[in-house]
Write a protein that holds these residues in place. Structure first.
Motif, mmCIF file in Angstrom:
data_model
loop_
_atom_site.group_PDB
_atom_site.id
_atom_site.type_symbol
_atom_site.label_atom_id
_atom_site.label_comp_id
_atom_site.label_asym_id
_atom_site.label_seq_id
_atom_site.Cartn_x
_atom_site.Cartn_y
_atom_site.Cartn_z
ATOM 1 N N LEU A 212 0.808 -1.213 0.000
ATOM 2 C CA LEU A 212 0.000 0.000 0.000
ATOM 3 C C LEU A 212 0.847 1.272 0.000
ATOM 4 N N PRO A 213 1.767 1.420 -0.962
ATOM 5 C CA PRO A 213 2.557 2.661 -1.030
ATOM 6 C C PRO A 213 1.759 3.785 -1.695
ATOM 7 N N ASP A 214 1.984 5.029 -1.266
ATOM 8 C CA ASP A 214 1.368 6.151 -1.961
ATOM 9 C C ASP A 214 2.291 6.602 -3.090
ATOM 10 N N ALA A 215 1.933 7.705 -3.752
ATOM 11 C CA ALA A 215 2.699 8.150 -4.922
ATOM 12 C C ALA A 215 4.144 8.472 -4.556
ATOM 13 N N ALA A 216 4.361 9.112 -3.405
ATOM 14 C CA ALA A 216 5.726 9.474 -3.002
ATOM 15 C C ALA A 216 6.588 8.243 -2.762
ATOM 16 N N VAL A 217 5.995 7.178 -2.217
ATOM 17 C CA VAL A 217 6.749 5.943 -1.987
ATOM 18 C C VAL A 217 7.051 5.243 -3.318
ATOM 19 N N PHE B 193 23.706 -0.476 -9.358
ATOM 20 C CA PHE B 193 22.318 -0.834 -9.110
ATOM 21 C C PHE B 193 22.032 -2.149 -9.844
ATOM 22 N N PRO B 194 21.415 -3.134 -9.180
ATOM 23 C CA PRO B 194 21.218 -4.460 -9.803
ATOM 24 C C PRO B 194 20.339 -4.385 -11.059
ATOM 25 N N PHE B 195 20.820 -5.003 -12.124
ATOM 26 C CA PHE B 195 20.110 -5.040 -13.408
ATOM 27 C C PHE B 195 19.222 -6.276 -13.431
ATOM 28 N N GLN B 196 18.304 -6.356 -12.443
ATOM 29 C CA GLN B 196 17.440 -7.534 -12.284
ATOM 30 C C GLN B 196 16.050 -7.088 -11.843
ATOM 31 N N ASN B 197 15.225 -8.066 -11.483
ATOM 32 C CA ASN B 197 13.876 -7.789 -10.999
ATOM 33 C C ASN B 197 13.920 -7.503 -9.497
ATOM 34 N N VAL B 198 13.572 -6.274 -9.095
ATOM 35 C CA VAL B 198 13.626 -5.860 -7.684
ATOM 36 C C VAL B 198 12.194 -5.722 -7.155
ATOM 37 N N THR B 199 11.900 -6.425 -6.053
ATOM 38 C CA THR B 199 10.589 -6.323 -5.401
ATOM 39 C C THR B 199 10.789 -5.847 -3.967
ATOM 40 N N VAL B 200 10.081 -4.774 -3.621
ATOM 41 C CA VAL B 200 10.168 -4.211 -2.266
ATOM 42 C C VAL B 200 8.802 -4.352 -1.601
ATOM 43 N N ASN B 201 8.789 -4.935 -0.401
ATOM 44 C CA ASN B 201 7.549 -5.069 0.368
ATOM 45 C C ASN B 201 7.680 -4.271 1.657
ATOM 46 N N LEU B 202 6.670 -3.440 1.932
ATOM 47 C CA LEU B 202 6.625 -2.651 3.161
ATOM 48 C C LEU B 202 5.573 -3.257 4.078
ATOM 49 N N ALA B 203 6.023 -3.900 5.146
ATOM 50 C CA ALA B 203 5.112 -4.599 6.053
ATOM 51 C C ALA B 203 4.969 -3.814 7.362
ATOM 52 N N PRO B 204 3.754 -3.779 7.933
ATOM 53 C CA PRO B 204 2.531 -4.496 7.557
ATOM 54 C C PRO B 204 1.896 -3.928 6.281
ATOM 55 N N ALA B 205 1.422 -4.834 5.445
ATOM 56 C CA ALA B 205 0.959 -4.462 4.113
ATOM 57 C C ALA B 205 -0.463 -3.925 4.084
ATOM 58 N N ASP B 206 -1.166 -3.938 5.224
ATOM 59 C CA ASP B 206 -2.559 -3.496 5.221
ATOM 60 C C ASP B 206 -2.714 -2.041 5.666
ATOM 61 N N ILE B 207 -1.598 -1.346 5.918
ATOM 62 C CA ILE B 207 -1.641 0.075 6.306
ATOM 63 C C ILE B 207 -0.984 0.891 5.207
ATOM 64 N N LYS B 208 -1.664 1.958 4.778
ATOM 65 C CA LYS B 208 -1.132 2.770 3.686
ATOM 66 C C LYS B 208 0.145 3.475 4.129
ATOM 67 N N LYS B 209 1.188 3.408 3.285
ATOM 68 C CA LYS B 209 2.477 4.036 3.574
ATOM 69 C C LYS B 209 2.572 5.363 2.817
ATOM 70 N N GLU B 210 2.983 6.402 3.552
ATOM 71 C CA GLU B 210 3.064 7.736 2.963
ATOM 72 C C GLU B 210 4.449 8.320 3.134
ATOM 73 N N GLY B 211 4.799 9.243 2.222
ATOM 74 C CA GLY B 211 6.018 10.014 2.386
ATOM 75 C C GLY B 211 7.239 9.381 1.758
ATOM 76 N N SER B 212 8.346 10.114 1.887
ATOM 77 C CA SER B 212 9.592 9.685 1.246
ATOM 78 C C SER B 212 10.620 9.187 2.251
ATOM 79 N N GLY B 213 10.216 8.981 3.501
ATOM 80 C CA GLY B 213 11.159 8.573 4.538
ATOM 81 C C GLY B 213 11.668 7.152 4.422
ATOM 82 N N PHE B 214 11.090 6.340 3.525
ATOM 83 C CA PHE B 214 11.541 4.945 3.374
ATOM 84 C C PHE B 214 12.719 4.813 2.414
ATOM 85 N N ASP B 215 13.101 5.897 1.732
ATOM 86 C CA ASP B 215 14.148 5.819 0.699
ATOM 87 C C ASP B 215 15.410 5.151 1.208
#
Length: 510
Positions: A36-41, A59-81
């Motif tokens: 549940l990332p917002d636009a900034a995330v 930077f890895p030239f592969q498939n990168v998947t990032v999960n922010l848990a808990p996944a049921d709460i919307k994540k806001e802002g740019s602080g996760f960078d």
């Protein structure tokens, strides 16, 4: 390959931990963020790619998947960078430690790899201490704010390479340390003083009573009478902020992004003076994800509403809940947030549209119906919640030129502080801190009056047509006046002065 780091997010004015999981797998180059990332995330992928490359890293030239848990709460802002970037670099072997789950990472990345400040650093540091996380890495500008929290080592760093040096322990870093007492002492300074105000002794007395008991106050007078000047000096006579009050006030300002860059604690009582064109959402708080409004930013301080009748009616009416409860609850379809809003309301208004009703030196051009319509813009229920109404005449020339000077803010503050200390001792264990917060049961218990006072109050209620709420307000104000005198019993004098502070309960325009 999977790598995990730890970050945090703010919900209301409190924070919660967010586990950042980064997985790199074979496939076409792709960067996906879930949880549940917002636009900034979601946009962080572009910032992170550029920051990593501009720091001389691959930077890895592969498939990168990032999960922010808990996944049921919307994540806001740019602080996760920062946490996401470290997770990606951990999968490529640049981060030498296998586990970073005991360190909290926060920060927005610039394209050159430098760290930009975030919101809510103090709330996040408080959460880290509660969760037993002893290290916090965040942008340098947020370090003093977060370092106020004890038992958490706060490291304020400036760039992604510095963070890598810290994580890989290639050079030593010293945690940020601050002195809370020094921060509060340095902040507790005001550029204005009550001594600057000429005349208006009656208004000064009313404001002293209001601050001593935490009462709301309304000043009525012509333009230039000194209403705004007096209102701006109210925080200078309020008791200094305690550490707990400073922490809660700083949390609200930090979450709202109203904290000075590089600042620590908010050490002075807030003074908020929104323009009369403000919306109800701006005053109370709101948005798709609710943010604190002006009433919350004024928590433990003063909310000043100049030209009160010029505010929209719906904006004024939403003040009822915070004035009564000291909190604001904002409900949305997906969430409901409660923000603290325990403030002292100071309002000012002209007595009529032209401003010169009852002014001996200027002619009023308003008719009685015009004045009535103007005054009636403020509803009865809202007026009932304002304990003190005072008339302020224009200042005379002789008073303007008087250089003898009145009392300073410090002298008045000492009396106010003593009165507040009496109230704190009286209400110990009651969960209230001043007379204005008394419930009907507590009014009955602490505002007992003699038979003579009863007769005086009964006469005022019948003559002025006071409501039950106004009756209680008079007793609260009388209790405060007695506290300023340092006496336990409420006398006739105290009741009489409290009744004088209800000018708008009369038919004002006749």
């Amino acid at each position: 390959m999977l790598y995990k780091t730890l970050s945090a997010a703010v919900f209301g004015i409190d924070a919660y931990p967010v586990e950042v999981e980064v997985d790199i797998s074979a496939g076409l180059p792709n960067f996906t963020t879930v949880g549940l990332p917002d636009a900034a995330v979601r946009e962080s992928r572009e910032r992170i790619k550029s920051a990593v490359k501009n720091c001389g890293l691959d930077f890895p030239f592969q498939n990168v998947t990032v999960n922010l848990a808990p996944a049921d709460i919307k994540k806001e802002g740019s602080g996760f960078d920062l946490a996401i970037a470290l997770g990606i670099l951990g999968t490529t072997g640049v981060v030498l430690k296998a586990d970073l789950k005991q360190i909290l990472f926060l920060g927005e990345l610039s394209l050159d790899g430098s760290l930009r400040p975030i919101k809510g650093a103090l709330s996040i540091a408080s959460m880290a201490r509660q969760k037993g996380i002893r290290k916090l890495v965040l942008p340098f500008e947020n370090a003093r704010e977060a370092a106020v929290v004890q038992d958490v080592a706060v490291y304020g760093l400036r760039s992604l390479p510095e963070v890598l040096d810290f994580v890989n322990e290639t050079r030593p870093f010293t945690p940020c340390r601050v002195s809370v007492a020094e921060m509060l002492a340095q902040s507790n300074h005001y550029p204005v003083d009550f001594r600057d105000v000429k005349g208006q002794l009656h208004a000064k007395r009313a404001i002293e009573v209001a601050t001593a008991g935490g009462h709301n106050i309304l000043m009525i007078g012509p333009p230039g009478a000194g209403k705004t000047m007096l209102a701006k000096r109210i925080p200078t006579i309020l008791p200094p902020l305690t550490f707990e009050e400073a922490i809660q006030t700083t949390k609200i300002h930090s979450v709202a992004g109203a904290l000075e860059t590089g600042g620590g604690l908010v050490g002075t009582r807030p003074f908020r003076a929104p323009h009369h064109t403000i919306s109800d959402a701006g005053l109370i708080g709101g948005g798709a994800t609710p943010r604190p409004g002006e009433v919350s930013l004024a928590h433990h301080g003063v909310l000043f509403l100049d030209e009160l009748p010029e505010f929209q009616r719906n904006v004024l009416e939403v003040l009822r809940q915070p004035l009564e409860d000291g909190t604001v609850t904002i409900a949305r379809a997906s969430m409901s947030l409660t923000f603290p809003a325990r403030f002292m309301l100071a309002a000012a208004m002209n007595p009529c549209p032209c401003g010169f009703f009852n002014d001996p030196s200027r002619q009023c051009t308003c008719t009685p119906p015009m004045i009535q319509r103007y005054i009636s813009k403020i509803s009865g229920p809202l007026l009932d919640r304002i304990d003190i109404h005072i008339d302020m005449p224009a200042v005379k020339y002789r008073e303007l030129r008087d250089d003898s000077g009145g009392e300073s803010s410090e002298e008045i503050r000492q009396r106010v502080t003593k009165a507040r200390e009496r109230q704190l001792a009286r209400y110990q264990g009651e969960k209230i801190y001043c007379n204005a917060q008394m419930s009907p049961r507590q009014i009955h218990k602490y505002c007992a009056i003699s038979l003579e006072c009863e007769q005086l109050l009964e006469s005022a209620v019948h003559r002025l047509g006071l409501s039950a709420r106004a009756h209680d307000r008079i007793l609260k104000v009388a209790r405060t006046i007695a506290d300023l005198e340092g006496v336990d019993a409420i006398s006739n004098t105290h009741i009489s002065e409290a009744i004088q502070y209800r000018s708008l309960d009369r038919n004002y325009w006749t």
